[in-house]
Design a protein around this motif. Sequence first.
Motif, PDB file in Angstrom:
ATOM      1  N   VAL A 200      -7.702   8.057  30.494  1.00 37.27           N
ATOM      2  CA  VAL A 200      -8.179   7.279  29.675  1.00 37.27           C
ATOM      3  C   VAL A 200      -8.382   7.942  28.313  1.00 37.27           C
ATOM      4  O   VAL A 200      -8.936   8.869  27.968  1.00 37.27           O
ATOM      5  N   GLY A 201      -7.662   7.305  27.136  1.00 34.35           N
ATOM      6  CA  GLY A 201      -8.135   7.613  25.548  1.00 34.35           C
ATOM      7  C   GLY A 201      -9.023   6.947  25.231  1.00 34.35           C
ATOM      8  O   GLY A 201      -9.454   5.735  25.399  1.00 34.35           O
ATOM      9  N   LEU A 202      -9.997   7.726  24.141  1.00 35.76           N
ATOM     10  CA  LEU A 202     -11.016   7.059  23.407  1.00 35.76           C
ATOM     11  C   LEU A 202     -10.783   7.388  21.975  1.00 35.76           C
ATOM     12  O   LEU A 202     -10.456   8.354  21.808  1.00 35.76           O
ATOM     13  N   VAL A 203     -10.805   6.129  21.309  1.00 38.70           N
ATOM     14  CA  VAL A 203     -10.168   6.105  20.075  1.00 38.70           C
ATOM     15  C   VAL A 203     -11.635   5.516  19.111  1.00 38.70           C
ATOM     16  O   VAL A 203     -12.567   4.517  19.740  1.00 38.70           O
ATOM     17  N   ALA A 204     -11.831   5.816  17.843  1.00 41.24           N
ATOM     18  CA  ALA A 204     -12.747   4.947  17.127  1.00 41.24           C
ATOM     19  C   ALA A 204     -12.143   4.736  15.540  1.00 41.24           C
ATOM     20  O   ALA A 204     -11.192   5.392  15.368  1.00 41.24           O
ATOM     21  N   SER A 205     -12.640   3.951  14.829  1.00 43.29           N
ATOM     22  CA  SER A 205     -12.363   3.850  13.434  1.00 43.29           C
ATOM     23  C   SER A 205     -12.283   5.057  12.655  1.00 43.29           C
ATOM     24  O   SER A 205     -13.389   5.896  13.013  1.00 43.29           O
ATOM     25  N   PRO A 206     -11.745   5.584  11.659  1.00 48.26           N
ATOM     26  CA  PRO A 206     -11.767   6.791  11.008  1.00 48.26           C
ATOM     27  C   PRO A 206     -13.106   6.683  10.207  1.00 48.26           C
ATOM     28  O   PRO A 206     -13.925   7.777  10.221  1.00 48.26           O
ATOM     29  N   GLU A 207     -13.533   5.651  10.042  1.00 45.40           N
ATOM     30  CA  GLU A 207     -14.818   5.486   9.235  1.00 45.40           C
ATOM     31  C   GLU A 207     -16.152   6.025  10.135  1.00 45.40           C
ATOM     32  O   GLU A 207     -17.003   6.520   9.703  1.00 45.40           O
ATOM     33  N   ARG A 208     -16.015   5.373  11.172  1.00 47.51           N
ATOM     34  CA  ARG A 208     -16.916   5.815  12.006  1.00 47.51           C
ATOM     35  C   ARG A 208     -17.100   6.941  12.474  1.00 47.51           C
ATOM     36  O   ARG A 208     -18.096   7.774  12.669  1.00 47.51           O
ATOM     37  N   ILE A 209     -16.011   7.753  12.773  1.00 53.11           N
ATOM     38  CA  ILE A 209     -15.802   9.149  13.169  1.00 53.11           C
ATOM     39  C   ILE A 209     -16.170  10.026  11.903  1.00 53.11           C
ATOM     40  O   ILE A 209     -17.057  10.978  12.380  1.00 53.11           O
ATOM     41  N   VAL A 210     -15.770   9.776  10.588  1.00 52.04           N
ATOM     42  CA  VAL A 210     -16.183  10.730   9.580  1.00 52.04           C
ATOM     43  C   VAL A 210     -17.844  10.284   9.372  1.00 52.04           C
ATOM     44  O   VAL A 210     -18.294  11.382   9.230  1.00 52.04           O
ATOM     45  N   GLU A 211     -18.217   9.353   9.747  1.00 49.99           N
ATOM     46  CA  GLU A 211     -19.839   9.171   9.597  1.00 49.99           C
ATOM     47  C   GLU A 211     -20.545  10.147  10.707  1.00 49.99           C
ATOM     48  O   GLU A 211     -21.516  10.760  10.257  1.00 49.99           O
ATOM     49  N   ILE A 212     -20.033  10.046  11.932  1.00 52.37           N
ATOM     50  CA  ILE A 212     -20.761  10.712  12.864  1.00 52.37           C
ATOM     51  C   ILE A 212     -20.385  12.148  12.576  1.00 52.37           C
ATOM     52  O   ILE A 212     -21.468  12.961  12.953  1.00 52.37           O
ATOM     53  N   ARG A 213     -19.373  12.676  12.301  1.00 52.28           N
ATOM     54  CA  ARG A 213     -19.228  14.060  12.007  1.00 52.28           C
ATOM     55  C   ARG A 213     -20.076  14.582  10.902  1.00 52.28           C
ATOM     56  O   ARG A 213     -20.371  15.686  10.885  1.00 52.28           O
ATOM     57  N   GLN A 214     -20.078  13.903   9.772  1.00 53.32           N
ATOM     58  CA  GLN A 214     -20.956  13.994   8.789  1.00 53.32           C
ATOM     59  C   GLN A 214     -22.428  14.250   8.969  1.00 53.32           C
ATOM     60  O   GLN A 214     -22.993  15.348   8.739  1.00 53.32           O
ATOM     61  N   ASN A 215     -22.942  13.559   9.953  1.00 52.55           N
ATOM     62  CA  ASN A 215     -24.136  13.554  10.361  1.00 52.55           C
ATOM     63  C   ASN A 215     -24.414  14.771  11.444  1.00 52.55           C
ATOM     64  O   ASN A 215     -25.582  15.422  11.255  1.00 52.55           O
ATOM     65  N   ARG A 216     -23.452  15.196  12.127  1.00 55.70           N
ATOM     66  CA  ARG A 216     -23.273  16.478  13.047  1.00 55.70           C
ATOM     67  C   ARG A 216     -23.308  17.485  12.245  1.00 55.70           C
ATOM     68  O   ARG A 216     -23.932  18.428  12.491  1.00 55.70           O
ATOM     69  N   LEU A 217     -22.558  17.794  11.330  1.00 52.16           N
ATOM     70  CA  LEU A 217     -22.568  18.884  10.314  1.00 52.16           C
ATOM     71  C   LEU A 217     -23.816  19.134   9.520  1.00 52.16           C
ATOM     72  O   LEU A 217     -24.262  20.109   9.310  1.00 52.16           O
ATOM     73  N   LEU A 218     -24.281  17.818   8.977  1.00 50.26           N
ATOM     74  CA  LEU A 218     -25.554  17.993   8.386  1.00 50.26           C
ATOM     75  C   LEU A 218     -26.778  18.512   9.365  1.00 50.26           C
ATOM     76  O   LEU A 218     -27.695  19.386   8.929  1.00 50.26           O
ATOM     77  N   GLY A 219     -26.459  18.352  10.702  1.00 50.20           N
ATOM     78  CA  GLY A 219     -27.556  18.455  11.541  1.00 50.20           C
ATOM     79  C   GLY A 219     -27.646  20.221  11.937  1.00 50.20           C
ATOM     80  O   GLY A 219     -28.485  20.734  12.237  1.00 50.20           O
ATOM     81  N   LEU A 220     -26.306  20.468  11.866  1.00 50.63           N
ATOM     82  CA  LEU A 220     -26.002  21.788  11.896  1.00 50.63           C
ATOM     83  C   LEU A 220     -26.030  22.932  10.786  1.00 50.63           C
ATOM     84  O   LEU A 220     -25.848  23.923  10.769  1.00 50.63           O
ATOM     85  N   ASN A 221     -26.464  22.230   9.435  1.00 52.94           N
ATOM     86  CA  ASN A 221     -26.322  22.927   8.276  1.00 52.94           C
ATOM     87  C   ASN A 221     -25.043  23.461   7.906  1.00 52.94           C
ATOM     88  O   ASN A 221     -25.304  24.584   7.395  1.00 52.94           O
ATOM     89  N   ALA A 222     -24.263  22.830   8.340  1.00 49.08           N
ATOM     90  CA  ALA A 222     -22.813  23.344   8.067  1.00 49.08           C
ATOM     91  C   ALA A 222     -21.865  22.261   7.356  1.00 49.08           C
ATOM     92  O   ALA A 222     -20.716  22.383   7.500  1.00 49.08           O
ATOM     93  N   ALA A 223     -22.519  21.568   6.297  1.00 50.78           N
ATOM     94  CA  ALA A 223     -21.753  20.845   5.784  1.00 50.78           C
ATOM     95  C   ALA A 223     -20.620  21.114   4.900  1.00 50.78           C
ATOM     96  O   ALA A 223     -19.773  20.388   4.611  1.00 50.78           O
ATOM     97  N   ASP A 224     -20.712  22.535   4.642  1.00 53.00           N
ATOM     98  CA  ASP A 224     -19.759  22.976   3.523  1.00 53.00           C
ATOM     99  C   ASP A 224     -18.569  23.707   4.281  1.00 53.00           C
ATOM    100  O   ASP A 224     -17.680  24.166   3.812  1.00 53.00           O
ATOM    101  N   LEU A 225     -18.679  23.432   5.839  1.00 53.04           N
ATOM    102  CA  LEU A 225     -17.474  24.155   6.699  1.00 53.04           C
ATOM    103  C   LEU A 225     -16.637  23.279   7.098  1.00 53.04           C
ATOM    104  O   LEU A 225     -15.748  23.617   8.002  1.00 53.04           O
ATOM    105  N   GLY A 226     -16.769  22.119   6.964  1.00 53.89           N
ATOM    106  CA  GLY A 226     -15.930  21.039   7.600  1.00 53.89           C
ATOM    107  C   GLY A 226     -15.109  20.064   6.865  1.00 53.89           C
ATOM    108  O   GLY A 226     -15.184  18.957   6.931  1.00 53.89           O
TER     109      GLY A 226
END
Length: 283
Positions: A200-226
């Motif tokens: 099974v493939g899982l997808v989401a809207s680009p906006e949703r994925i970008v939002e989650i990834r941004q939060n992920r990078l902020l949580g890792l203090n790596a916002a400038d690496l992605g």
Amino acid sequence: MNLKTPGESYFHLHLVSDATGETLINVGRAACAQYANVLPIEHVYPLIRSMKQLERVLNEVESNPGIVLYTLVDKEIRERLKERCRELGVPYMSVLAPVVQLFQSYLGGSPTPRVGGQHSLDANYFKRIDALNYTVMHDDGHMTDDLESADVVLLGVSRTSKTPTSIYLANRGIKTANIPLVPSVPLPPGVEKLKKPLVVGLVASPERIVEIRQNRLLGLNAADLGASYIDREAVNEEIILSRRLCARNGWPLIDVTRRSVEETAATIYALYSERRRRAIAET
């Protein structure tokens, strides 16, 4: 600091069980979810199997009156709880009694009450443990050499809830592997030739994925690496490629943009069950 939203109200919800209390928690929360502006203050009392334990519960109910839900096998304990709730004027209900009565009227005979019967160490229990072990070992693209032994294989770009969905399915006894789809990284050998597992493939809207990834990078203090990781056009291309992959192989695709993990897992479980029914019918 008051975090209460205007219009919200609270009530005490007492959940009394002689087992783990999981059934009560799920039922209580499902009912509370139907009320947008009413929030429960949960009081969970698991493993209540003696009068002494019950009296502590009843003292808490007296101090914080509210709804009482219970699953208690012992008749004496059950009757004492009901009697005290009537004295205190608080509503109470056994969440399993109506269901058991329905079963009894249809099946005939009397049930054999068992404390925590759904948690017994039977074959289904060990099947769930086996599925959890398998799923943990096959998380995020690990151990891809034996995917044919999986029940379900999930594919998706980063941040499409593959891991939590896998764990949820494993709790239902379904051995689940998940594989990330990463740009310029080929799929593990043999994935497109799998026969036994449901892929099974899982997808989401680009906006949703970008939002989650941004939060992920902020949580890792790596916002400038992605930069490419959170670039909308790059993410959109990842999604397009994953859609093409699933279409080419005839794999079902689920958009998780507005789905909870539970809803996604329920959809996959339905697909898996239907696939098994067809396989049985063809034998």
